[in-house]
Scaffold this active site. Sequence first.
Site, mmCIF file in Angstrom:
data_model
loop_
_atom_site.group_PDB
_atom_site.id
_atom_site.type_symbol
_atom_site.label_atom_id
_atom_site.label_comp_id
_atom_site.label_asym_id
_atom_site.label_seq_id
_atom_site.Cartn_x
_atom_site.Cartn_y
_atom_site.Cartn_z
ATOM 1 N N CYS A 46 0.834 -1.201 0.000
ATOM 2 C CA CYS A 46 0.000 0.000 0.000
ATOM 3 C C CYS A 46 0.869 1.252 0.000
ATOM 4 C CB CYS A 46 -0.914 0.012 1.220
ATOM 5 S SG CYS A 46 0.000 0.015 2.785
ATOM 6 N N CYS A 49 3.258 1.576 2.883
ATOM 7 C CA CYS A 49 4.471 0.785 2.676
ATOM 8 C C CYS A 49 5.499 1.576 1.879
ATOM 9 C CB CYS A 49 4.148 -0.519 1.951
ATOM 10 S SG CYS A 49 3.093 -1.656 2.866
ATOM 11 N N ASP A 446 22.743 -15.605 -45.373
ATOM 12 C CA ASP A 446 23.075 -14.212 -45.117
ATOM 13 C C ASP A 446 24.574 -14.077 -45.369
ATOM 14 O OD1 ASP A 446 22.866 -11.524 -44.039
ATOM 15 O OD2 ASP A 446 23.875 -12.327 -42.270
#
Length: 749
Positions: A46, A49, A446
Amino acid sequence: MSCCAHGVELAAAIGRASSQDEIALASRDLGNGSWQTSLSVPDMHCGACIQSIEGALSRLPHVERARANLTTRRVAVTWRGKAPPDMISALAAVGYKAHLDEAEDRSFDPEMAHLIRALAVSGFAAMNIMMLSVSIWSGAEAETRQAFHWISAALALPTLFYSGGVFYRSAWTALRHGRTNMDVPISIGITLAFGLSLYDTLHQGHQAYFDAATSLIFFLLIGRTLDHAMRQRARSVVRSLLRLSPRGATVERPDGSRDYLPIGEIEPGMAIILAAGDRAPVDGQVVSGSSSLDCALATGESMPVAVAAGSFVQAGALNLSAPVRLMATARARDSFLAEMTRLMEAAEDGRARYRRIADRAARLYSPVVHLAALVTFLGWMAASGNWHNATSIAIAVLIITCPCALGLAVPIVQVIAARRLFDAGIMMKDGSAIERLAEVEAVCFDKTGTLTIGTPRVDLRGVSPGALEIAAALARHSNHPVSQAIAMAAPGAAGRRLDASDVTEQAGLGLEARLDGRRFRLGRASWALGMQDATDGTVLSCDGREMARFEIAEALRPGAAETVKLLRHAGLSVEILSGDRPSAVAGIAKALDIEDFAAGLMPGEKVARLAAAKAGGRRTLMVGDGLNDAPALSAAHVSMAPATAADIGRSAADFVFLHDSLVAIPVALDIAHRANRLVRQNFVIAIVYNALAVPVAMAGYVTPLLAALAMSVSSIIVVANALRLRPAGPTVEKVASIPVERMSMAAAK
């Protein structure tokens, strides 16, 4: 103070020191002497806290600020000094447990753990029930036989629910969606065998087939566990190769303070400090500073790219030489990296529709087995009118045709193939990949980091020894790839040494030093010669006059030429798909005698070309390493990447080869074709076994127990056949002996 108490205090002190060392290692350097530590506080619930936590941490010496986040239950603490404050103890003093944020633990696989427990339960039950059955077969008294039947039922029941649940859940899922799979006849067979055995036990029958039901579950779980173990082992090896990608960035606030923010909290317009050696976490524009970026992983560009104020930077580019300040131009979800991920997901959805050989066989297998059992039951009911006898024979048909051999045919070969590939330095990510690899007709490469090793190579022809000595002495003071290439190309030119204070590096331009009153420059031609219209290249100049010009080229990856020849000899077409400059791609294509190549391709264009090949009925193997290759690796029929590939590229590939040589490709193709041949042989073995066993079972000559034993023999034969897999070997000479007709098997279809 007692020795015991002293020991406890000493242990606590050592623990605190260890914790502080871990915090120091986990903290991020924000520059200007500031550090940031992120702690997880799971008990934060909360607003009160938040106040308590931030207040407790702010009171610590050297803490500049503490910021708690209730949503994530984390707190970010910014502090100064050589050692971090004791933050964990401070939070513990106000009633909150805290710990460092820990990476997700991927070492624990709950599904594998469940399979092993299920296998152990079924194995324990099958062995003990079989021991009790031996006593019954030996002529036990009626009371003893009945007691053993009840004990067997007690052992078989939890096995049915716990171990058999693996098959029941799969069968129910299939039936609920209007389809069938191999687990449907398995579930019906073991349920009927247990039910009929329980009926016989309740009615004082002479025979019960609890051993057949549990043995069936045990052998089938072996195949299921092998299949899962093979996949997870390969995936865990691939994960161990992954490097950490940027999870956040150091952001500079308008007041000059700095914070390290998670990548999801970075918004457009924020100023990002990109230090040398860091990768850009989001797309951005350079606001101040100049440097060189390695964009090979993102775009395929083989040479470093110089950036200065106004230059745009794509997420994933590596800062090589000097810190720069970026202004974020996109959120993480809108960046180049996110676009690559979306392309990969779209491609992966298409590949996921590939049906494995076992799945295709199951579509035919299940209806045939059900029909055979039903015909057997109806036939014996019509012939004898004895439902018990008809049911027992129908169960024997279900069990003897149980797909243990089919269930093991694919996973056991894949486990052996994965081991053979590992011996050759190749990791397999997915079991279906070995099947797809055996079907390829074309190979697309690639260029940067795949056909080449991505490290520049210097041509020293025409460079005098004196010029080379000066150039090498300058180059040793830079980490730029071209400078390192010049220094490595001149190992004998180590006579001249320059003090670091004599050499300055201009980010994105080159190196400058004064020797004997003369100014030497090594770098971009326009800067070194002081001429904006100078021919591009790397030049060593003395007071603005050219002393030497260094031709920079890429070095071919070991085995590249041999691999291309072997693939052509095998009847496969070879093509280069690269995002690099046309001139660079053309040079590599000429060196390898590859006629088909395309340059300057964006990631989406590579995917489009592969999609066009697929639409034309051509199955393609894509070999790449960069971030820009990741969508193409996912879109191809099957894909490979070197261990040096980008994180996302290795994740997208089906195979990762650990050695430098490209010979891994024909080696993998050889093993794939051999494995594919063994899988088909195993299916033939299973079909021949069923063709011989089913008529005998339908005729009533096989009990459920004999059916279970026959099924076990067929499984052993399949395993023994899979063990014959032997590759040609990880050498060019041995791979060259692969028959062309076998490697081009799919092309002939």
